[in-house]
Design a protein around this motif. Structure first.
Motif, PDB file in Angstrom:
ATOM      1  N   TYR A  85      32.869  30.271  44.172  1.00  0.00           N
ATOM      2  CA  TYR A  85      31.794  29.318  44.397  1.00  0.00           C
ATOM      3  C   TYR A  85      31.384  28.642  43.089  1.00  0.00           C
ATOM      4  O   TYR A  85      31.749  29.088  42.002  1.00  0.00           O
ATOM      5  CB  TYR A  85      30.560  30.038  44.945  1.00  0.00           C
ATOM      6  N   ILE A  86      30.573  27.594  43.224  1.00  0.00           N
ATOM      7  CA  ILE A  86      29.789  27.133  42.089  1.00  0.00           C
ATOM      8  C   ILE A  86      28.569  28.034  42.009  1.00  0.00           C
ATOM      9  O   ILE A  86      27.857  28.224  42.991  1.00  0.00           O
ATOM     10  CB  ILE A  86      29.348  25.664  42.258  1.00  0.00           C
ATOM     11  N   VAL A  87      28.357  28.626  40.846  1.00  0.00           N
ATOM     12  CA  VAL A  87      27.200  29.484  40.627  1.00  0.00           C
ATOM     13  C   VAL A  87      26.204  28.718  39.769  1.00  0.00           C
ATOM     14  O   VAL A  87      26.601  28.034  38.819  1.00  0.00           O
ATOM     15  CB  VAL A  87      27.616  30.791  39.922  1.00  0.00           C
ATOM     16  N   TYR A  88      24.927  28.821  40.107  1.00  0.00           N
ATOM     17  CA  TYR A  88      23.927  28.079  39.346  1.00  0.00           C
ATOM     18  C   TYR A  88      22.711  28.948  39.049  1.00  0.00           C
ATOM     19  O   TYR A  88      22.424  29.899  39.780  1.00  0.00           O
ATOM     20  CB  TYR A  88      23.521  26.793  40.074  1.00  0.00           C
ATOM     21  N   SER A  89      21.994  28.604  37.990  1.00  0.00           N
ATOM     22  CA  SER A  89      20.829  29.380  37.571  1.00  0.00           C
ATOM     23  C   SER A  89      19.709  29.226  38.585  1.00  0.00           C
ATOM     24  O   SER A  89      19.569  28.185  39.237  1.00  0.00           O
ATOM     25  CB  SER A  89      20.356  28.941  36.183  1.00  0.00           C
ATOM     26  N   LYS A  90      18.904  30.254  38.728  1.00  0.00           N
ATOM     27  CA  LYS A  90      17.877  30.288  39.762  1.00  0.00           C
ATOM     28  C   LYS A  90      16.768  29.269  39.539  1.00  0.00           C
ATOM     29  O   LYS A  90      16.012  28.953  40.469  1.00  0.00           O
ATOM     30  CB  LYS A  90      17.291  31.701  39.858  1.00  0.00           C
ATOM     31  N   ASN A  91      16.629  28.746  38.337  1.00  0.00           N
ATOM     32  CA  ASN A  91      15.571  27.778  38.073  1.00  0.00           C
ATOM     33  C   ASN A  91      16.036  26.336  38.265  1.00  0.00           C
ATOM     34  O   ASN A  91      15.275  25.395  38.024  1.00  0.00           O
ATOM     35  CB  ASN A  91      15.035  27.950  36.648  1.00  0.00           C
ATOM     36  N   LEU A  92      17.273  26.135  38.706  1.00  0.00           N
ATOM     37  CA  LEU A  92      17.790  24.779  38.860  1.00  0.00           C
ATOM     38  C   LEU A  92      17.029  24.047  39.958  1.00  0.00           C
ATOM     39  O   LEU A  92      16.764  24.600  41.032  1.00  0.00           O
ATOM     40  CB  LEU A  92      19.286  24.813  39.189  1.00  0.00           C
ATOM     41  N   ASP A  93      16.687  22.796  39.693  1.00  0.00           N
ATOM     42  CA  ASP A  93      15.910  21.982  40.629  1.00  0.00           C
ATOM     43  C   ASP A  93      16.604  21.883  41.985  1.00  0.00           C
ATOM     44  O   ASP A  93      17.819  21.685  42.065  1.00  0.00           O
ATOM     45  CB  ASP A  93      15.716  20.577  40.042  1.00  0.00           C
ATOM     46  N   LYS A  94      15.826  22.013  43.072  1.00  0.00           N
ATOM     47  CA  LYS A  94      16.380  22.011  44.425  1.00  0.00           C
ATOM     48  C   LYS A  94      17.084  20.694  44.760  1.00  0.00           C
ATOM     49  O   LYS A  94      18.083  20.677  45.486  1.00  0.00           O
ATOM     50  CB  LYS A  94      15.276  22.281  45.444  1.00  0.00           C
ATOM     51  N   THR A  95      16.567  19.608  44.235  1.00  0.00           N
ATOM     52  CA  THR A  95      17.196  18.307  44.486  1.00  0.00           C
ATOM     53  C   THR A  95      18.593  18.257  43.890  1.00  0.00           C
ATOM     54  O   THR A  95      19.526  17.738  44.509  1.00  0.00           O
ATOM     55  CB  THR A  95      16.332  17.175  43.893  1.00  0.00           C
ATOM     56  N   PHE A 142      28.288  27.397  36.716  1.00  0.00           N
ATOM     57  CA  PHE A 142      29.653  27.810  36.401  1.00  0.00           C
ATOM     58  C   PHE A 142      30.520  27.509  37.604  1.00  0.00           C
ATOM     59  O   PHE A 142      30.109  27.706  38.752  1.00  0.00           O
ATOM     60  CB  PHE A 142      29.738  29.295  36.044  1.00  0.00           C
ATOM     61  N   ILE A 143      31.738  27.072  37.354  1.00  0.00           N
ATOM     62  CA  ILE A 143      32.629  26.628  38.420  1.00  0.00           C
ATOM     63  C   ILE A 143      33.706  27.673  38.672  1.00  0.00           C
ATOM     64  O   ILE A 143      34.616  27.858  37.866  1.00  0.00           O
ATOM     65  CB  ILE A 143      33.311  25.286  38.057  1.00  0.00           C
ATOM     66  N   GLY A 144      33.580  28.409  39.799  1.00  0.00           N
ATOM     67  CA  GLY A 144      34.654  29.311  40.191  1.00  0.00           C
ATOM     68  C   GLY A 144      34.376  30.784  39.989  1.00  0.00           C
ATOM     69  O   GLY A 144      35.112  31.456  39.260  1.00  0.00           O
ATOM     70  N   ALA A 145      33.355  31.324  40.672  1.00  0.00           N
ATOM     71  CA  ALA A 145      33.039  32.747  40.553  1.00  0.00           C
ATOM     72  C   ALA A 145      32.982  33.390  41.925  1.00  0.00           C
ATOM     73  O   ALA A 145      32.506  32.796  42.888  1.00  0.00           O
ATOM     74  CB  ALA A 145      31.707  32.955  39.832  1.00  0.00           C
ATOM     75  N   ALA A 146      33.450  34.640  42.012  1.00  0.00           N
ATOM     76  CA  ALA A 146      33.363  35.405  43.253  1.00  0.00           C
ATOM     77  C   ALA A 146      31.946  35.952  43.415  1.00  0.00           C
ATOM     78  O   ALA A 146      31.243  36.179  42.428  1.00  0.00           O
ATOM     79  CB  ALA A 146      34.366  36.551  43.234  1.00  0.00           C
ATOM     80  N   TYR A 147      31.559  36.166  44.669  1.00  0.00           N
ATOM     81  CA  TYR A 147      30.228  36.715  44.922  1.00  0.00           C
ATOM     82  C   TYR A 147      30.174  38.184  44.518  1.00  0.00           C
ATOM     83  O   TYR A 147      31.088  38.962  44.776  1.00  0.00           O
ATOM     84  CB  TYR A 147      29.861  36.601  46.404  1.00  0.00           C
ATOM     85  N   ASP A 148      29.091  38.539  43.892  1.00  0.00           N
ATOM     86  CA  ASP A 148      28.814  39.925  43.530  1.00  0.00           C
ATOM     87  C   ASP A 148      27.324  40.147  43.725  1.00  0.00           C
ATOM     88  O   ASP A 148      26.493  39.367  43.239  1.00  0.00           O
ATOM     89  CB  ASP A 148      29.204  40.183  42.071  1.00  0.00           C
ATOM     90  N   LYS A 149      26.966  41.190  44.459  1.00  0.00           N
ATOM     91  CA  LYS A 149      25.568  41.423  44.814  1.00  0.00           C
ATOM     92  C   LYS A 149      24.685  41.567  43.586  1.00  0.00           C
ATOM     93  O   LYS A 149      23.585  41.006  43.527  1.00  0.00           O
ATOM     94  CB  LYS A 149      25.460  42.675  45.690  1.00  0.00           C
ATOM     95  N   GLN A 150      25.158  42.298  42.594  1.00  0.00           N
ATOM     96  CA  GLN A 150      24.355  42.504  41.391  1.00  0.00           C
ATOM     97  C   GLN A 150      24.157  41.192  40.636  1.00  0.00           C
ATOM     98  O   GLN A 150      23.049  40.881  40.190  1.00  0.00           O
ATOM     99  CB  GLN A 150      25.026  43.542  40.484  1.00  0.00           C
ATOM    100  N   ARG A 151      25.227  40.405  40.524  1.00  0.00           N
ATOM    101  CA  ARG A 151      25.114  39.118  39.834  1.00  0.00           C
ATOM    102  C   ARG A 151      24.274  38.136  40.639  1.00  0.00           C
ATOM    103  O   ARG A 151      23.658  37.228  40.085  1.00  0.00           O
ATOM    104  CB  ARG A 151      26.504  38.545  39.577  1.00  0.00           C
ATOM    105  N   GLY A 152      24.258  38.325  41.957  1.00  0.00           N
ATOM    106  CA  GLY A 152      23.445  37.465  42.805  1.00  0.00           C
ATOM    107  C   GLY A 152      21.957  37.622  42.565  1.00  0.00           C
ATOM    108  O   GLY A 152      21.165  36.796  43.019  1.00  0.00           O
ATOM    109  N   GLU A 153      21.558  38.662  41.865  1.00  0.00           N
ATOM    110  CA  GLU A 153      20.144  38.858  41.539  1.00  0.00           C
ATOM    111  C   GLU A 153      19.699  37.947  40.404  1.00  0.00           C
ATOM    112  O   GLU A 153      18.511  37.676  40.244  1.00  0.00           O
ATOM    113  CB  GLU A 153      19.896  40.324  41.163  1.00  0.00           C
ATOM    114  N   SER A 154      20.658  37.466  39.608  1.00  0.00           N
ATOM    115  CA  SER A 154      20.302  36.618  38.459  1.00  0.00           C
ATOM    116  C   SER A 154      20.837  35.200  38.577  1.00  0.00           C
ATOM    117  O   SER A 154      20.548  34.357  37.729  1.00  0.00           O
ATOM    118  CB  SER A 154      20.833  37.252  37.164  1.00  0.00           C
ATOM    119  N   ALA A 155      21.626  34.914  39.632  1.00  0.00           N
ATOM    120  CA  ALA A 155      22.173  33.568  39.824  1.00  0.00           C
ATOM    121  C   ALA A 155      22.369  33.318  41.318  1.00  0.00           C
ATOM    122  O   ALA A 155      22.441  34.254  42.112  1.00  0.00           O
ATOM    123  CB  ALA A 155      23.505  33.422  39.084  1.00  0.00           C
TER     124      ALA A 155
END
Length: 495
Positions: free
Chosen positions: A222-232, A104-117
């Motif tokens: 920030y750009i937020v991305y799913s935790k399973n996204l490939d590191k490359t 997702f393009i354009g999200a503020a940091y949130d500690k709770q949301r940071g647990e899933s993305a």
């Protein structure tokens, strides 16, 4: 065997699990089958980030998606919308956690949301929280003791409304349009939201709305991305964002939407400072900030891919603004227990100095030892500075002044008998003011100065990275050249 397979396919748990596997494998299937990795996203239901014109998406963050795709094309990666339907931020993060979308393009940091993305570095852009009011009602608002403030429910901003009135009530709305209707109908007195959205609303309102000049925390999207996204893929996204900043693309989009007053590029680091030669000062000829600390900070941040912007206020005001996180950093200052409560200090110090007592040359006041200074002696100090215990525990009288320069002028005029100051700074000031002075031995420990950052998500990351790069930079020829430029040796600071 056939019966077993049929039973497995009709099992609700297995069916749900299979659906999740399909969702997570979508980008991989694209990559293997068509030579391209597709990262799905949604558009948020808030202007100017995303807007619908007919069936087509547009807006500030949509334009960022377009620019990202231009740069990602050569890497075989493309960002696509799952649908053109606008979503709430809660729906978007839910989709990220479930694997329906990957970014997702354009999200503020949130500690709770940071647990899933995860949040991509560097940020896309910086913004602040602000209060929007009716232009006609602005003066009345300032006179009110009790107000109702509208917020957008489910957003990070809605959870951090500062107290600006004796009595205030927060009212949550589904979106900005609902909040604006309530403001127009005077059911609420103000709207508290991000400067990106409210700034755009004010610009487009042609004088209908205005904002309150209340200091507020700076934060980032920030750009937020799913935790399973490939590191490359993540690394390629990071490199592309860095290129967009270095090429000024984000800055151009900010100007396109007339947001310069409300939004800054994500690689801009706003640092508070004051005139304090030879560490930092504003050069009216160059029309820029210079000094040994300024040059070092500029070099280190540039190596990190960031662009420093130096801003000045009176020192006590600088400290107060950092307490609310209104800017990214402040320099050059010492660590204290109070400051650690609202600032993030890097492990690596920026510079050092020695505090001494200055007196007019020929003054009969003895400054060879603290015990020798008569108790009735009046000594000036700069308000808001952190001095050592030796100074505060000394017997002589003390008086606060607004700046070091004022202190030396009072010393010159005989209004005070002593002034405590950094040795390098005091010698420079005395020379510029044409004052003949003498100074004491060093009574306390060496002063260690830092560039401190806001004690928030981005500030903590900057602090950690800055410390690492600064430590490496100190071993370079470039660092020694900066010190030499200002008549300072490595031994002056670090021996």
């Amino acid at each position: 065997m056939k019966e077993v397979l049929n039973r497995r396919n009709t099992n609700p748990f297995w069916a749900k699990r299979s659906s999740l596997i399909v969702l997570f494998l979508v980008p991989l299937v694209w990559s293997l089958g068509f030579g391209q990795t597709v990262l799905y996203t949604y558009a948020q239901d808030v202007a100017p980030k995303f807007m619908l014109k007919g069936n087509s998406l547009t807006g500030f963050c949509h334009d960022i998606v377009v620019e990202l795709n231009k740069e990602l094309k050569s890497s075989g990666i493309r960002i696509e919308y799952k649908s053109n339907q606008l979503k709430t931020i809660s729906e978007i993060f839910s989709a990220l956690s479930k694997g329906e979308i990957q970014v997702f393009i354009g999200a503020a940091y949130d500690k709770q949301r940071g647990e899933s993305a995860n949040y991509l570095q560097p940020p896309l852009y910086g913004l602040r929280e602000m209060f929007l009011v009716s232009a006609k009602e602005k003066e009345k608002f300032n006179e009110k003791l009790q107000v109702k403030i509208g917020v957008i429910g489910g957003t990070v901003t809605s959870e951090s409304v500062p107290s600006i009135k004796v009595r205030q009530e927060t009212v949550a709305f589904k979106n900005l349009d609902e909040a604006l209707r309530a403001l127009d109908e005077r059911r609420i007195d103000a709207i508290f939201y991000s400067s990106l959205i409210l700034g755009y609303t004010i610009s487009a309102s042609k004088g209908k709305y205005d904002y309150l000049t209340v200091p507020s925390e700076k934060y980032y999207h920030y750009i937020v991305y799913s935790k399973n996204l490939d590191k490359t893929v993540v690394e390629k996204l990071e490199n592309v964002v860095k290129r967009l900043h270095s090429e000024g693309v984000i800055e151009k989009l900010i100007k396109k939407y007339s947001l310069e007053q409300y939004v800054s590029p994500g690689n801009t680091v706003e640092i508070l400072t004051i005139d304090w030669k030879p560490y930092e000062w504003y050069d009216p000829v160059k029309k820029d900030w210079v000094g040994v600390d300024v040059d070092v900070v500029r070099a280190v941040l540039n190596k990190m891919g960031y662009k420093p912007v130096f801003i000045t206020f009176p020192w006590p005001r600088c400290v107060e603004l950092m307490k609310v996180g209104a800017y990214d950093g402040i320099m050059s200052l010492r660590i204290s227990d109070e400051r650690k409560g609202f600032l993030s200090f890097p492990e690596e110090p920026l510079s050092t100095g020695k505090d001494v007592l200055f007196k007019l040359k020929g003054s009969k006041v003895s400054i060879n030892s603290l015990e020798g200074v008569p108790p009735e002696t009046l000594c000036g100090y700069t308000d808001g500075y952190a001095y050592g215990d030796w100074f505060w525990n000394s017997r002589f009288r003390k008086i606060a002044v607004p700046t070091d320069e004022v202190g030396f002028k009072l010393l010159q005029g005989g209004r005070i008998e002593l002034f405590v100051c950094n040795l390098l700074v005091g010698r420079q000031l005395a020379k510029e003011l044409g004052i003949n002075v003498e100074w004491s031995p060093t009574f306390g420990e060496k002063m260690i100065y830092y560039l401190a950052f806001s004690n928030n998500y981005q500030g903590t990351l900057l602090s950690e990275n800055f410390s690492q790069v600064l430590r490496q930079f100190k071993s370079t020829k470039e660092y020694l050249q900066i010190l030499s430029k200002y008549g300072i040796t490595y031994e002056d600071f670090w021996k």
